[in-house]
Each structure stands twice: as C-alpha cells, then as structure tokens.
Design a protein around this motif. Sequence first.
Motif, short mmCIF file in Angstrom:
data_model
loop_
_atom_site.label_atom_id
_atom_site.label_comp_id
_atom_site.label_asym_id
_atom_site.label_seq_id
_atom_site.Cartn_x
_atom_site.Cartn_y
_atom_site.Cartn_z
N ASN A 70 0.82 -1.21 0.00
CA ASN A 70 0.00 0.00 0.00
C ASN A 70 0.87 1.27 0.00
OD1 ASN A 70 0.93 0.10 2.57
ND2 ASN A 70 -1.03 -0.25 3.56
N LEU A 71 0.22 2.40 -0.12
CA LEU A 71 0.92 3.67 -0.28
C LEU A 71 1.73 4.05 0.96
CD1 LEU A 71 1.39 6.06 -2.15
CD2 LEU A 71 -0.62 7.13 -1.16
N GLY A 72 1.21 3.72 2.13
CA GLY A 72 1.93 4.05 3.37
C GLY A 72 3.27 3.33 3.46
N LEU A 73 3.27 2.05 3.12
CA LEU A 73 4.53 1.30 3.15
C LEU A 73 5.50 1.78 2.08
CD1 LEU A 73 3.35 -2.35 3.81
CD2 LEU A 73 4.68 -0.88 5.31
N LEU A 74 4.98 2.16 0.94
CA LEU A 74 5.83 2.68 -0.12
C LEU A 74 6.51 3.98 0.31
CD1 LEU A 74 6.64 1.98 -3.01
CD2 LEU A 74 4.80 3.45 -3.78
N LYS A 75 5.74 4.86 0.97
CA LYS A 75 6.32 6.10 1.47
C LYS A 75 7.37 5.83 2.54
CE LYS A 75 3.65 9.60 2.28
NZ LYS A 75 2.52 10.46 2.68
N GLY B 152 17.07 15.10 0.22
CA GLY B 152 16.23 16.22 0.63
C GLY B 152 14.98 16.34 -0.20
N VAL B 153 15.11 16.14 -1.51
CA VAL B 153 13.93 16.20 -2.39
C VAL B 153 12.97 15.06 -2.06
CG1 VAL B 153 13.20 15.93 -4.79
CG2 VAL B 153 15.11 17.42 -4.23
N ILE B 154 13.49 13.87 -1.81
CA ILE B 154 12.64 12.73 -1.46
C ILE B 154 11.90 12.99 -0.16
CG2 ILE B 154 12.65 10.31 -0.75
CD1 ILE B 154 14.94 9.87 -2.74
N VAL B 155 12.60 13.48 0.85
CA VAL B 155 11.96 13.76 2.14
C VAL B 155 10.91 14.86 1.98
CG1 VAL B 155 12.37 14.71 4.44
CG2 VAL B 155 13.83 12.91 3.55
N PHE B 156 11.22 15.88 1.18
CA PHE B 156 10.26 16.95 0.93
C PHE B 156 8.96 16.40 0.36
CE2 PHE B 156 8.42 20.18 -1.88
CZ PHE B 156 8.26 21.22 -0.98
N PHE B 157 9.06 15.54 -0.65
CA PHE B 157 7.85 14.98 -1.26
C PHE B 157 7.12 14.04 -0.33
CE2 PHE B 157 9.77 16.01 -5.52
CZ PHE B 157 8.84 16.99 -5.82
N VAL B 158 7.86 13.25 0.46
CA VAL B 158 7.20 12.32 1.39
C VAL B 158 6.45 13.09 2.47
CG1 VAL B 158 7.65 10.59 3.18
CG2 VAL B 158 8.70 10.35 0.95
#
Length: 67
Positions: A2-7, A53-59
């Motif tokens: 699911n989306l939560g685990l992917l994030k 940083g970009v990944i954390v920003f989007f998450v």
Amino acid sequence: MNLGLLKMWFALGAMGLMFIAVIAIYISRYKFQNRFLKIITSSLAYTCMLVSGVIVFFVVFSGPVNE
C-alpha cells in the motif's frame, strides 16, 4: 504494497542516502590527500544529500495516507 509502506521505504532510502553523504564528506575532508578525489567524493556526497532532501520533501508534504 500500500501507499503508506511505499512512502516508508522511500523515507528509509532517503535516510540511507543521508548516511552515505555524511560518510563521503568525512572521507573527502579527512582521508583523501588528492584534490581530484576530494572533489569527486564531495560532489557525490552533495548530490546524495540533495536527492535525499527532495525525497523527504515529497514524502512529508504529500500528506498522510487515508487507509
């Protein structure tokens, strides 16, 4: 998956990239004497930090998962 685990996996990957960046900066500053190796290692480290940083920003700003 699911989306939560992917994030969660993306956030863990971002933390791994941050760890790699810290180790690379340490190596480039204190272990290498060759200027070319210092530049290559530090540019790799700053690239890892920018990507994480970009990944954390989007998450973080994508909001909570509705499940």
